[in-house]
Motif scaffolding. Structure first.
Motif, mmCIF file in Angstrom:
data_model
loop_
_atom_site.group_PDB
_atom_site.id
_atom_site.type_symbol
_atom_site.label_atom_id
_atom_site.label_comp_id
_atom_site.label_asym_id
_atom_site.label_seq_id
_atom_site.Cartn_x
_atom_site.Cartn_y
_atom_site.Cartn_z
ATOM 1 N N ASN A 255 -5.317 0.681 4.313
ATOM 2 C CA ASN A 255 -5.567 1.422 5.557
ATOM 3 C C ASN A 255 -5.880 2.887 5.295
ATOM 4 O OD1 ASN A 255 -5.245 -0.676 7.505
ATOM 5 N ND2 ASN A 255 -3.021 -0.594 7.187
ATOM 6 N N ASP A 256 -5.118 3.500 4.394
ATOM 7 C CA ASP A 256 -5.319 4.913 4.081
ATOM 8 C C ASP A 256 -6.420 5.037 3.034
ATOM 9 O OD1 ASP A 256 -5.231 7.583 3.506
ATOM 10 O OD2 ASP A 256 -3.082 7.678 3.068
ATOM 11 N N LYS A 257 -7.649 5.264 3.492
ATOM 12 C CA LYS A 257 -8.803 5.274 2.594
ATOM 13 C C LYS A 257 -8.756 6.429 1.588
ATOM 14 C CE LYS A 257 -10.341 1.708 4.769
ATOM 15 N NZ LYS A 257 -10.061 0.366 4.203
ATOM 16 N N LYS A 258 -7.950 7.445 1.871
ATOM 17 C CA LYS A 258 -7.841 8.575 0.938
ATOM 18 C C LYS A 258 -7.170 8.157 -0.365
ATOM 19 C CE LYS A 258 -5.604 11.397 3.659
ATOM 20 N NZ LYS A 258 -5.520 10.566 4.876
ATOM 21 N N LYS A 259 -6.459 7.028 -0.344
ATOM 22 C CA LYS A 259 -5.780 6.549 -1.546
ATOM 23 C C LYS A 259 -6.715 5.795 -2.491
ATOM 24 C CE LYS A 259 -1.090 5.956 0.308
ATOM 25 N NZ LYS A 259 0.042 4.985 0.405
ATOM 26 N N GLU B 1 0.820 -1.214 0.000
ATOM 27 C CA GLU B 1 0.000 0.000 0.000
ATOM 28 C C GLU B 1 0.852 1.263 0.000
ATOM 29 O OE1 GLU B 1 -2.858 2.498 3.095
ATOM 30 O OE2 GLU B 1 -2.632 0.326 3.360
ATOM 31 N N ASP B 2 1.940 1.271 0.790
ATOM 32 C CA ASP B 2 2.750 2.479 0.943
ATOM 33 C C ASP B 2 3.465 2.885 -0.339
ATOM 34 O OD1 ASP B 2 1.959 2.616 3.553
ATOM 35 O OD2 ASP B 2 3.772 1.675 4.361
ATOM 36 N N CYS C 54 -15.326 5.733 -0.154
ATOM 37 C CA CYS C 54 -14.238 5.866 -1.125
ATOM 38 C C CYS C 54 -14.568 6.971 -2.123
ATOM 39 C CB CYS C 54 -14.045 4.559 -1.904
ATOM 40 S SG CYS C 54 -13.886 3.074 -0.894
ATOM 41 N N ASP D 223 0.471 5.994 -4.576
ATOM 42 C CA ASP D 223 -0.233 7.232 -4.241
ATOM 43 C C ASP D 223 -1.741 7.052 -4.340
ATOM 44 O OD1 ASP D 223 2.058 9.376 -4.069
ATOM 45 O OD2 ASP D 223 2.514 8.132 -5.806
#
Length: 411
Positions: free
Chosen positions: A163-167, A139-140, A191, A143
């Protein structure tokens, strides 16, 4: 260079399908601006999900593709789950259901346990633990992680790995079908959502409530200029025919199309108009030259555009579409369309373009054909309007500019 992952259930030049084509075109549009990785399965067939491609990394058209094996192929267990879920609902005729019947169906689906809904989606396939593990571990690196199609486990369980739902961005490619009414899809409201048409967004809002959605449309490289003959009319055609392009499958409304065309030929026995069908044959259907029905099958892109450009009209009987690339291609080559009016998306294209007809019954179908055959001025006007609609809304460079603008706003 920023990195984007595109997650889709199948991918490859041998793969035919709307969402899969959308993912491939998306990669093509963005690969000059972003480092693209396609995350998918080894399956080619959407019925069985059996392995076809090799697992691992490859590069296709300068795009990195990472494939993972599904945990299992589709089995009778899924069909039994689906039978229980549908409880007698005819999926091919769901578009014929009244609003009241659909409201009752929605009420019924709301009472289905979440565990059953998720079991149904999991065993529909393709379900790949390795793919989900890859998303969790990587995930990391990305972007944005963009998922294609609301319906499959690659999206439903895949978004939970991030984890980062903004992505997360989801292309639902949603249409009004029985499975769309399951309440589990409401989690997509959290999302960013990319829609292909205003009608798709409206449907999502009606089923899922308030959401964060953008109508990004679609883009096709303009190859229509090679085939255009906007000033010609139906009298100039070497032979008069309707053309269907796409999967030749009952789920696409082919049985209704054949029935309507047969009625037309019976009512007008001296008419020389034909019906030509191009695409993958997925049903027991043979050419019937006596009645003007010709099954051509799969053809090259060049031959497809040539056949389209010389047709009286493209006819699309499918009641379930979230975009319809073939309608846009028909407009691109300057050919009017006759489409199933039960599909809001197709009706929207016709109303906005003024380049075709909708039908809900045989009389509508018949009248559309006769108007194109007998009204030369209307025929030419619709050719021009369709071409203009394509250039103004779906030409590839405009699509790319719009996508990049939206993605830049997210950063």
């Amino acid at each position: 260079m920023k990195q984007i992952a595109l997650v889709v259930q199948r991918y490859g030049k041998e793969v035919l399908g709307g969402a899969e084509t959308l993912a491939a075109e998306f990669a093509k549009v963005l690969k000059s601006e972003y480092d693209i990785t396609v995350v998918t399965t080894t399956a080619k067939d959407y019925i069985s999900w059996e392995n076809y491609y090799e697992e691992g990394e490859s590069f296709e058209n300068d795009v990195k593709v990472v494939r993972f094996e599904p945990d299992f192929e589709r089995t009778q267990y899924f069909h039994e789950l689906n039978r229980i879920f549908l409880n007698g609902i005819n999926t091919e005729n769901f578009y014929r259901y009244s609003d009241a019947e659909k409201m009752l169906w929605r009420k019924n689906t709301n009472s289905i346990p979440i565990s059953f809904q998720e079991e149904l989606i999991k065993w529909q396939g393709p379900y790949s633990s390795k793919l989900y593990n890859y998303l969790t571990l990587n995930e990391d690196k990305f972007d944005f992680i963009i998922f294609f199609t609301y319906l499959y486990p690659t999206t439903y369980f895949g978004v939970d790995c991030i984890n980062d739902k903004k992505k997360i961005i989801v292309f639902p490619t949603l249409h009004d079908e029985a499975h769309a009414y399951l309440p589990i899809w409401k989690k997509y409201r959290n999302c960013k959502l990319f829609f292909l048409t205003p009608e798709e967004k409206k449907l999502a809002q009606s089923l899922w409530g308030n959401l964060n959605g953008y109508v990004v449309k679609y883009g096709i490289e303009d190859k229509g200029y090679k085939y255009l003959n906007l000033n010609s009319n139906n009298e100039d055609l070497k032979e008069k025919y309707l053309i269907y392009a796409g999967r030749i499958d009952p789920a696409k409304g082919i049985n209704d199309l054949i029935e309507n065309f047969a009625k037309y030929k019976k009512e007008y026995p001296n008419s020389k108009i034909k019906l030509k069908l191009i695409g993958k044959l997925a049903m027991d259907l043979k050419s019937d030259k006596k009645h003007g029905i010709e099954i051509i099958g799969f053809v090259s892109e060049e031959e497809k555009y040539k056949l389209m450009s010389e047709a009286l009209a493209l006819v699309l009987p499918s009641p379930y579409e979230s975009l319809s690339i073939v309608v846009l291609e028909s407009f691109m080559v300057g050919v009017p369309v006759i489409v199933n009016g039960a599909c809001d998306v197709l009706t929207g294209h016709v109303n906005r373009s003024k380049a075709g007809f909708t039908y809900r019954n045989y009389n509508d179908f018949k009248n559309a054909i006769n108007k194109l055959l007998n009204d030369t001025d209307l025929n030419i006007k619709m050719k021009e309007e369709g071409r203009k609609y394509f250039l103004d809304n779906y030409e590839w460079t405009k699509y790319k500019e719009n996508l990049l603008k939206i993605l830049n706003e997210f950063e």
